[in-house]
Scaffold this motif. Structure first.
Motif, PDB file in Angstrom:
ATOM      1  N   TYR A   1      78.087  21.407  44.935  1.00 48.61           N
ATOM      2  CA  TYR A   1      79.216  22.157  45.493  1.00 48.61           C
ATOM      3  C   TYR A   1      78.670  23.152  46.509  1.00 48.61           C
ATOM      4  O   TYR A   1      77.663  23.819  46.261  1.00 48.61           O
ATOM      5  CB  TYR A   1      79.990  22.898  44.413  1.00 48.61           C
ATOM      6  N   GLU A   2      79.355  23.257  47.624  1.00 45.44           N
ATOM      7  CA  GLU A   2      78.930  24.136  48.702  1.00 45.44           C
ATOM      8  C   GLU A   2      80.114  24.950  49.200  1.00 45.44           C
ATOM      9  O   GLU A   2      81.227  24.426  49.334  1.00 45.44           O
ATOM     10  CB  GLU A   2      78.337  23.303  49.844  1.00 45.44           C
ATOM     11  N   ASP A   3      79.869  26.212  49.473  1.00 45.12           N
ATOM     12  CA  ASP A   3      80.912  27.088  50.001  1.00 45.12           C
ATOM     13  C   ASP A   3      80.320  27.933  51.112  1.00 45.12           C
ATOM     14  O   ASP A   3      79.192  28.427  50.998  1.00 45.12           O
ATOM     15  CB  ASP A   3      81.480  27.983  48.897  1.00 45.12           C
ATOM     16  N   PHE A   4      81.077  28.089  52.197  1.00 43.36           N
ATOM     17  CA  PHE A   4      80.594  28.832  53.354  1.00 43.36           C
ATOM     18  C   PHE A   4      81.764  29.566  53.977  1.00 43.36           C
ATOM     19  O   PHE A   4      82.766  28.953  54.354  1.00 43.36           O
ATOM     20  CB  PHE A   4      79.966  27.860  54.357  1.00 43.36           C
ATOM     21  N   ALA A   5      81.654  30.883  54.071  1.00 42.19           N
ATOM     22  CA  ALA A   5      82.748  31.679  54.620  1.00 42.19           C
ATOM     23  C   ALA A   5      82.855  31.547  56.129  1.00 42.19           C
ATOM     24  O   ALA A   5      83.902  31.823  56.707  1.00 42.19           O
ATOM     25  CB  ALA A   5      82.558  33.149  54.243  1.00 42.19           C
ATOM     26  N   GLY A   6      81.766  31.126  56.780  1.00 42.68           N
ATOM     27  CA  GLY A   6      81.790  30.956  58.225  1.00 42.68           C
ATOM     28  C   GLY A   6      81.222  32.147  58.955  1.00 42.68           C
ATOM     29  O   GLY A   6      81.304  33.289  58.495  1.00 42.68           O
ATOM     30  N   CYS A   7      80.648  31.899  60.111  1.00 41.93           N
ATOM     31  CA  CYS A   7      80.060  32.977  60.916  1.00 41.93           C
ATOM     32  C   CYS A   7      81.051  33.532  61.929  1.00 41.93           C
ATOM     33  O   CYS A   7      80.725  34.452  62.672  1.00 41.93           O
ATOM     34  CB  CYS A   7      78.810  32.462  61.633  1.00 41.93           C
ATOM     35  N   ARG A   8      82.251  32.984  61.987  1.00 49.79           N
ATOM     36  CA  ARG A   8      83.289  33.482  62.880  1.00 49.79           C
ATOM     37  C   ARG A   8      84.629  33.134  62.283  1.00 49.79           C
ATOM     38  O   ARG A   8      84.716  32.421  61.266  1.00 49.79           O
ATOM     39  CB  ARG A   8      83.148  32.860  64.278  1.00 49.79           C
ATOM     40  N   ASP A   9      85.700  33.609  62.875  1.00 45.07           N
ATOM     41  CA  ASP A   9      87.023  33.315  62.349  1.00 45.07           C
ATOM     42  C   ASP A   9      87.285  31.807  62.358  1.00 45.07           C
ATOM     43  O   ASP A   9      86.858  31.089  63.258  1.00 45.07           O
ATOM     44  CB  ASP A   9      88.101  34.021  63.195  1.00 45.07           C
ATOM     45  N   ASN A  10      88.025  31.376  61.352  1.00 41.57           N
ATOM     46  CA  ASN A  10      88.461  29.975  61.278  1.00 41.57           C
ATOM     47  C   ASN A  10      87.273  29.008  61.261  1.00 41.57           C
ATOM     48  O   ASN A  10      87.289  27.978  61.929  1.00 41.57           O
ATOM     49  CB  ASN A  10      89.391  29.638  62.455  1.00 41.57           C
ATOM     50  N   SER A  11      86.226  29.314  60.474  1.00 43.79           N
ATOM     51  CA  SER A  11      85.075  28.414  60.404  1.00 43.79           C
ATOM     52  C   SER A  11      84.559  28.232  58.983  1.00 43.79           C
ATOM     53  O   SER A  11      83.425  27.811  58.785  1.00 43.79           O
ATOM     54  CB  SER A  11      83.943  28.934  61.297  1.00 43.79           C
ATOM     55  N   SER A  12      85.381  28.550  57.985  1.00 48.25           N
ATOM     56  CA  SER A  12      84.936  28.406  56.602  1.00 48.25           C
ATOM     57  C   SER A  12      85.037  26.950  56.151  1.00 48.25           C
ATOM     58  O   SER A  12      85.739  26.134  56.758  1.00 48.25           O
ATOM     59  CB  SER A  12      85.779  29.281  55.684  1.00 48.25           C
ATOM     60  N   ARG A  13      84.321  26.631  55.083  1.00 43.25           N
ATOM     61  CA  ARG A  13      84.392  25.282  54.514  1.00 43.25           C
ATOM     62  C   ARG A  13      83.965  25.323  53.055  1.00 43.25           C
ATOM     63  O   ARG A  13      83.222  26.203  52.618  1.00 43.25           O
ATOM     64  CB  ARG A  13      83.512  24.300  55.274  1.00 43.25           C
TER      65      ARG A  13
END
Length: 331
Positions: A167-179
């Motif tokens: 399982y992988e979670d990433f908030a993202g380095c900019r807006d609208n880039s999480s996964r």
């Protein structure tokens, strides 16, 4: 195996082929998909836009495709590992259980009956040989973390099971880039006797990703200034790439005689996706006049694919004959 469909010494294979051992790649800093192409002659690759590892671009000997790297064939244990539109699924390869990777540079359509005009990449998984368990965890900036469990079991009659869950979670380095991404893989090998065996595997994945728009750069390397700033520019939102699917395969191998063996393979693939993307249009890009066009599309897809193949391999001395037939009904 990949270049000729029969086992041969690497130096004797009549094709341009490279073999990458995954243990060696890890020792060189392998992180995730496409790292296996580093240093391979004749291959150019770059990680994709937006959700980087999901849209990689791979070119073998300069052959470029129109959609999803459709000029080469990706396989898992010699069985097609592709999406509903023939795009390769490199980001879903179960790397924890891959033993080695065979990369063929050059057409192999005559062997596999599909549009592999640029080459083939075959990810060979390892067979379970003992009892072990492995747990790994990694974390990074921007809310990134990844957990992974790998189990290996060997039962009576040499029946083996190999399973991985991540399982992988990433908030993202900019807006609208999480996964967030979940993947599971299960493989079992059942030997009936010394000359026949049944192998089955199941791969499941679910990936939900936001995909930010791509902002081009000018000739001097500077990023184009857009209203709201680079971190706020989203194009025509909401943008996302949500995919869920599973692939199941079954293979029976029989050594008929000392010089003849057969393989019977069946596979089913099921995919559900909801994709809404946007990107800048270079044909409508005129920074001198403050013009930058943005293009986008939406696609909802539900597809089922079935594949079957029969293969016979005959070898006597230096003489070899490979005969096969495959079928993949339209969907």
């Amino acid at each position: 195996m990949t270049a000729t469909r029969s086992e041969q010494m690497l130096l004797e294979v009549p094709a341009a082929i490279s073999v990458r051992e995954l243990d060696d790649l890890r020792g060189k800093g392998f992180t995730y998909g496409t790292d296996e192409f580093r240093g391979v002659p004749g291959i150019f690759f770059r990680r994709g836009e937006g959700d980087g590892e999901e849209f990689p671009f791979v070119s073998i000997r300069g052959a470029t495709g129109n959609h999803g790297n459709d000029t080469f064939l990706a396989m898992l244990d010699g069985i097609p590992f592709v999406g509903p539109d023939e795009e390769v699924l490199l980001y879903e390869i179960p790397y924890p259980i891959v033993n080695h990777i065979e990369i063929v540079r050059g057409p192999v359509s005559a062997l596999y009956g599909r549009g592999a005009i640029g080459g083939a990449i075959n990810y060979q998984t390892r067979n379970p040989v003992n009892n072990s368990a492995e747990l790994s965890f990694s974390a990074g900036q921007d809310g990134y973390y990844r957990g992974q469990v790998l189990l290996e079991r060997l039962f009576e009659q040499d029946i083996g099971v190999l399973a991985s869950l991540s399982y992988e979670d990433f908030a993202g380095c900019r807006d609208n880039s999480s996964r967030d991404a979940t993947s599971a893989f299960l493989k079992t090998v059942i030997p009936f006797n010394s000359s026949s065996a049944l192998t089955a595997w199941l791969s499941y994945f679910e990936r939900n990703a936001q995909v930010p728009s791509v902002i081009p750069t000018l000739a001097d390397g500077s990023v184009v200034k857009v209203a709201g700033g680079a971190e706020r520019f989203l194009g025509h939102k909401p943008t996302r790439n949500n995919n869920q699917g599973w692939i199941a395969a079954l293979r029976y191998e029989q050594q008929v005689t000392d010089i003849l063996d057969i393989q019977l393979t069946a596979q089913a693939r099921q995919f559900d996706s909801d994709v809404r993307l946007n990107f800048y249009d270079y044909l409508e890009f005129n920074p001198d006049n403050n013009i930058m066009g943005v293009n986008g599309f939406a696609s909802v897809n539900d597809a089922s694919v079935y594949f079957a193949e029969a293969l016979a391999n005959w070898q006597s001395g230096r003489h070899k004959l490979v005969v096969g037939v495959s079928a993949e009904p339209p969907h």
